[in-house]
Design an enzyme around this catalytic site. Structure first.
Site, PDB file in Angstrom:
ATOM      1  N   HIS A   1       7.397   6.240   0.251  1.00  0.00           N
ATOM      2  CA  HIS A   1       6.839   5.116   1.014  1.00  0.00           C
ATOM      3  C   HIS A   1       7.009   3.767   0.316  1.00  0.00           C
ATOM      4  O   HIS A   1       6.704   2.733   0.870  1.00  0.00           O
ATOM      5  CB  HIS A   1       5.350   5.319   1.307  1.00  0.00           C
ATOM      6  CG  HIS A   1       4.470   5.088   0.115  1.00  0.00           C
ATOM      7  ND1 HIS A   1       4.204   6.061  -0.812  1.00  0.00           N
ATOM      8  CD2 HIS A   1       3.820   3.978  -0.323  1.00  0.00           C
ATOM      9  CE1 HIS A   1       3.421   5.565  -1.751  1.00  0.00           C
ATOM     10  NE2 HIS A   1       3.166   4.302  -1.493  1.00  0.00           N
TER      11      HIS A   1
HETATM   12  C1  UD1 Z   1       0.362   0.078   0.719  1.00  0.00           C
HETATM   13  C2  UD1 Z   1       0.336  -0.576  -0.656  1.00  0.00           C
HETATM   14  C3  UD1 Z   1       1.019   0.334  -1.659  1.00  0.00           C
HETATM   15  C4  UD1 Z   1       0.407   1.726  -1.644  1.00  0.00           C
HETATM   16  C5  UD1 Z   1       0.397   2.264  -0.215  1.00  0.00           C
HETATM   17  C6  UD1 Z   1      -0.344   3.570  -0.169  1.00  0.00           C
HETATM   18  C7  UD1 Z   1       0.493  -3.032  -0.676  1.00  0.00           C
HETATM   19  C8  UD1 Z   1       1.398  -4.189  -0.897  1.00  0.00           C
HETATM   20  N1  UD1 Z   1       1.092  -1.830  -0.647  1.00  0.00           N
HETATM   21  O1  UD1 Z   1       1.724   0.214   1.105  1.00  0.00           O
HETATM   22  O2  UD1 Z   1       0.856  -0.201  -2.969  1.00  0.00           O
HETATM   23  O3  UD1 Z   1       1.161   2.568  -2.450  1.00  0.00           O
HETATM   24  O4  UD1 Z   1      -0.264   1.336   0.650  1.00  0.00           O
HETATM   25  O5  UD1 Z   1      -0.005   4.342   0.930  1.00  0.00           O
HETATM   26  O6  UD1 Z   1      -0.697  -3.200  -0.546  1.00  0.00           O
HETATM   27  N2  UD1 Z   1       1.289   1.479   8.921  1.00  0.00           N
HETATM   28  C9  UD1 Z   1       0.893   2.157  10.041  1.00  0.00           C
HETATM   29  N3  UD1 Z   1      -0.372   2.669  10.047  1.00  0.00           N
HETATM   30  C10 UD1 Z   1      -1.247   2.525   9.035  1.00  0.00           C
HETATM   31  C11 UD1 Z   1      -0.823   1.825   7.896  1.00  0.00           C
HETATM   32  C12 UD1 Z   1       0.450   1.313   7.853  1.00  0.00           C
HETATM   33  O7  UD1 Z   1       1.638   2.313  11.009  1.00  0.00           O
HETATM   34  O8  UD1 Z   1      -2.400   3.024   9.125  1.00  0.00           O
HETATM   35  C13 UD1 Z   1       2.690   0.969   8.887  1.00  0.00           C
HETATM   36  C14 UD1 Z   1       2.846  -0.427   9.487  1.00  0.00           C
HETATM   37  O9  UD1 Z   1       4.090  -0.486  10.121  1.00  0.00           O
HETATM   38  C15 UD1 Z   1       2.848  -1.323   8.257  1.00  0.00           C
HETATM   39  C16 UD1 Z   1       3.551  -0.430   7.232  1.00  0.00           C
HETATM   40  O10 UD1 Z   1       3.114   0.891   7.525  1.00  0.00           O
HETATM   41  O11 UD1 Z   1       3.527  -2.528   8.466  1.00  0.00           O
HETATM   42  C17 UD1 Z   1       3.205  -0.763   5.795  1.00  0.00           C
HETATM   43  O12 UD1 Z   1       1.799  -0.805   5.595  1.00  0.00           O
HETATM   44  P1  UD1 Z   1       1.173  -1.689   4.403  1.00  0.00           P
HETATM   45  O13 UD1 Z   1      -0.279  -1.452   4.350  1.00  0.00           O
HETATM   46  O14 UD1 Z   1       1.646  -3.073   4.514  1.00  0.00           O
HETATM   47  O15 UD1 Z   1       1.850  -1.132   3.119  1.00  0.00           O
HETATM   48  P2  UD1 Z   1       2.118   0.350   2.623  1.00  0.00           P
HETATM   49  O16 UD1 Z   1       3.582   0.581   2.624  1.00  0.00           O
HETATM   50  O17 UD1 Z   1       1.247   1.310   3.339  1.00  0.00           O
HETATM   51  N1  UDP Z   2      -1.945  11.684   0.126  1.00  0.00           N
HETATM   52  C1  UDP Z   2      -2.539  12.373   1.170  1.00  0.00           C
HETATM   53  N2  UDP Z   2      -1.773  12.671   2.253  1.00  0.00           N
HETATM   54  C2  UDP Z   2      -0.456  12.344   2.351  1.00  0.00           C
HETATM   55  C3  UDP Z   2       0.132  11.648   1.264  1.00  0.00           C
HETATM   56  C4  UDP Z   2      -0.643  11.316   0.165  1.00  0.00           C
HETATM   57  O1  UDP Z   2      -3.715  12.711   1.114  1.00  0.00           O
HETATM   58  O2  UDP Z   2       0.176  12.645   3.382  1.00  0.00           O
HETATM   59  C5  UDP Z   2      -2.781  11.336  -1.044  1.00  0.00           C
HETATM   60  C6  UDP Z   2      -2.247  11.833  -2.348  1.00  0.00           C
HETATM   61  O3  UDP Z   2      -2.657  13.165  -2.591  1.00  0.00           O
HETATM   62  C7  UDP Z   2      -2.847  10.843  -3.329  1.00  0.00           C
HETATM   63  C8  UDP Z   2      -2.854   9.556  -2.548  1.00  0.00           C
HETATM   64  O4  UDP Z   2      -2.795   9.924  -1.177  1.00  0.00           O
HETATM   65  O5  UDP Z   2      -4.182  11.208  -3.662  1.00  0.00           O
HETATM   66  C9  UDP Z   2      -1.659   8.743  -2.934  1.00  0.00           C
HETATM   67  O6  UDP Z   2      -1.463   7.734  -2.011  1.00  0.00           O
HETATM   68  P1  UDP Z   2      -0.058   7.080  -1.712  1.00  0.00           P
HETATM   69  O7  UDP Z   2       1.036   7.961  -2.138  1.00  0.00           O
HETATM   70  O8  UDP Z   2      -0.102   6.651  -0.293  1.00  0.00           O
HETATM   71  O9  UDP Z   2      -0.129   5.731  -2.584  1.00  0.00           O
HETATM   72  P2  UDP Z   2       0.154   5.358  -4.109  1.00  0.00           P
HETATM   73  O10 UDP Z   2      -0.589   6.286  -4.985  1.00  0.00           O
HETATM   74  O11 UDP Z   2       1.627   5.392  -4.304  1.00  0.00           O
HETATM   75  O12 UDP Z   2      -0.334   3.952  -4.209  1.00  0.00           O
END
Ligand code: UD1
Ligand code: UDP
Length: 357
Positions: A204
């Site tokens: 991601h």
């Molecule tokens: C965010 C964090 C990242 C973290 C990740 C965990 C920032 C800059 N990034 O990244 O550090 O590792 O969360 O998962 O804060 N979207 C949906 N539904 C949701 C959430 C997101 O459809 O519930 C889609 C949207 O298209 C959105 C994209 O995912 O634009 C990215 O979401 P965003 O919260 O901006 O960043 P993440 O990639 O989730």
């Molecule tokens: N996780 C989860 N379901 C998923 C993917 C991740 O519960 O489908 C959990 C994972 O076990 C961990 C946390 O989400 O505890 C990590 O989040 P993510 O990978 O989204 O973000 P990051 O740690 O890279 O910021």
């Protein structure tokens, strides 16, 4: 009685809050009251609600419903709304986790109005400033009063930036979470029938999804690796796969994002983990699983030094080689504390207030 406002908003923060918010409610309710604010950064049911329901995290007192958007828009909206909450709630401290836009917005909002900022998972560095997370971490650390570090590496990183005051080593709350929730039964699993032998994959990270070249290499390597994989697909990655017209072959089972209990089950059953997630790299280590990391560097350097994490970036051949050949050593030292980080963190918080009296 002291009051904290806690800011959460993204999936990994729900897992971390599951440890701290539960602890405050169950063990420290005579000393601390928590006002829990969800920024709404993550909002799909399987990216947010499922964690509160399954993990018995106290329901947020407020959801700011900020949703998705550009960095500036998202962070700016959060900043404005969090400031309003802080002015109204007048907490004794603000608690933030990790490195997301929700983290940074909380840190800035509180520090400007002189509310002490407590940063859990402080001091992590990838030394790649192109990552939004790296910017969020550095900026948040530099306005924090209490910097709670999961590892000695994190403490050393802060020292190099001249931050030594308010720093302490607490271990990692995600380790606490994995220990606690692993003992509970996974009663509401939504997992399909899994292959006999598989690796678990998650992708991601913006540096991978937002680059057509990197994401194409990763998809090709997973398709061609000759092994079965299970991949819970982050909505960000789904969006970019569709945009680039990339598809996975049959050996990669795509599933929707899963709840924490199902994720622990996948991690326990997988024979290897292939990921660009920060949290999942650590969980691979907690579960004694070899980890292949689809990034050019990691903040969790101890897992690499211990020989359990191989950094491969996004090169096709390097990914294929690691999936086929990477074998970690026998030795598996404790790297992330003793499973009581939550307690240490809350005690540091109480100490901060006691020393201020
Ligand atoms: C965010 C964090 C990242 C973290 C990740 C965990 C920032 C800059 N990034 O990244 O550090 O590792 O969360 O998962 O804060 N979207 C949906 N539904 C949701 C959430 C997101 O459809 O519930 C889609 C949207 O298209 C959105 C994209 O995912 O634009 C990215 O979401 P965003 O919260 O901006 O960043 P993440 O990639 O989730
Ligand atoms: N996780 C989860 N379901 C998923 C993917 C991740 O519960 O489908 C959990 C994972 O076990 C961990 C946390 O989400 O505890 C990590 O989040 P993510 O990978 O989204 O973000 P990051 O740690 O890279 O910021």
């Amino acid at each position: 009685m002291k009051k904290i406002v806690t800011i959460i908003g993204a999936r990994p923060q729900f897992v971390k809050a599951a440890v701290i918010s539960r602890l405050i409610k169950e063990k420290y309710s005579n000393e601390i009251t928590e006002y829990l604010v969800h920024t709404g950064q993550h909002y799909d049911a399987n990216m947010s609600d499922i964690f509160f329901d399954e993990m018995k995290i106290p329901k947020p007192d407020l959801n700011l419903e900020v949703g998705s958007g550009s960095h500036g828009k998202m962070t700016g909206l959060m900043l404005q709304k969090i400031e309003e909450v802080l002015l109204e709630q007048k907490p004794d401290a603000l608690l933030i986790y990790g490195d997301t836009n929700s983290t940074l917005a909380g840190a800035l909002a509180a520090s400007k109005i002189l509310i002490p900022v407590v940063h859990i998972e402080a001091g992590l560095r990838s030394y790649n400033m192109a990552m939004p997370e790296e910017q969020n971490r550095i900026l948040s650390d530099h306005v924090s009063t209490l910097l709670l570090c999961p590892t000695q590496t994190a403490i050393d990183n802060l020292k190099r930036e001249g931050i030594t005051k308010g720093v302490s080593l607490t271990g990692d709350v995600m380790f606490d979470a994995s220990i606690f929730y692993r003992t509970l039964e996974n009663t509401n699993s939504l997992l399909p029938k899994l292959p006999e032998d598989f690796f678990l994959a998650t992708i991601h990270r913006a540096e991978n999804t937002d680059s057509k070249e990197r994401l194409t290499n990763i998809v090709r390597a997973l398709n061609d690796c000759g092994k079965n994989g299970v991949l819970p697909l982050h909505p960000r990655t789904k969006k970019y796969l569709d945009m680039y017209g990339l598809t996975f072959n049959k050996n990669i089972m795509l599933i929707d994002p899963v709840g924490y209990f199902d994720m622990l089950e996948l991690e326990a059953k997988a024979n290897m983990i292939v990921t660009d997630s920060g949290g999942v790299q650590k969980e691979a280590y907690f579960f004694n699983k070899p980890c292949v990391t689809l990034r050019d560097q990691t903040e969790w350097v101890e897992t690499v030094e211990a020989g359990w994490n191989k950094i491969v970036g996004s090169e096709y051949n390097d990914i294929l080689d690691a999936i086929s050949n990477f074998v970690p050593p026998q030795a598996h030292p404790d790297l992330y504390g003793d499973g009581n980080s939550g307690d240490k963190i809350v005690k540091e918080l109480l100490k901060l207030w006691n020393s201020a009296i």
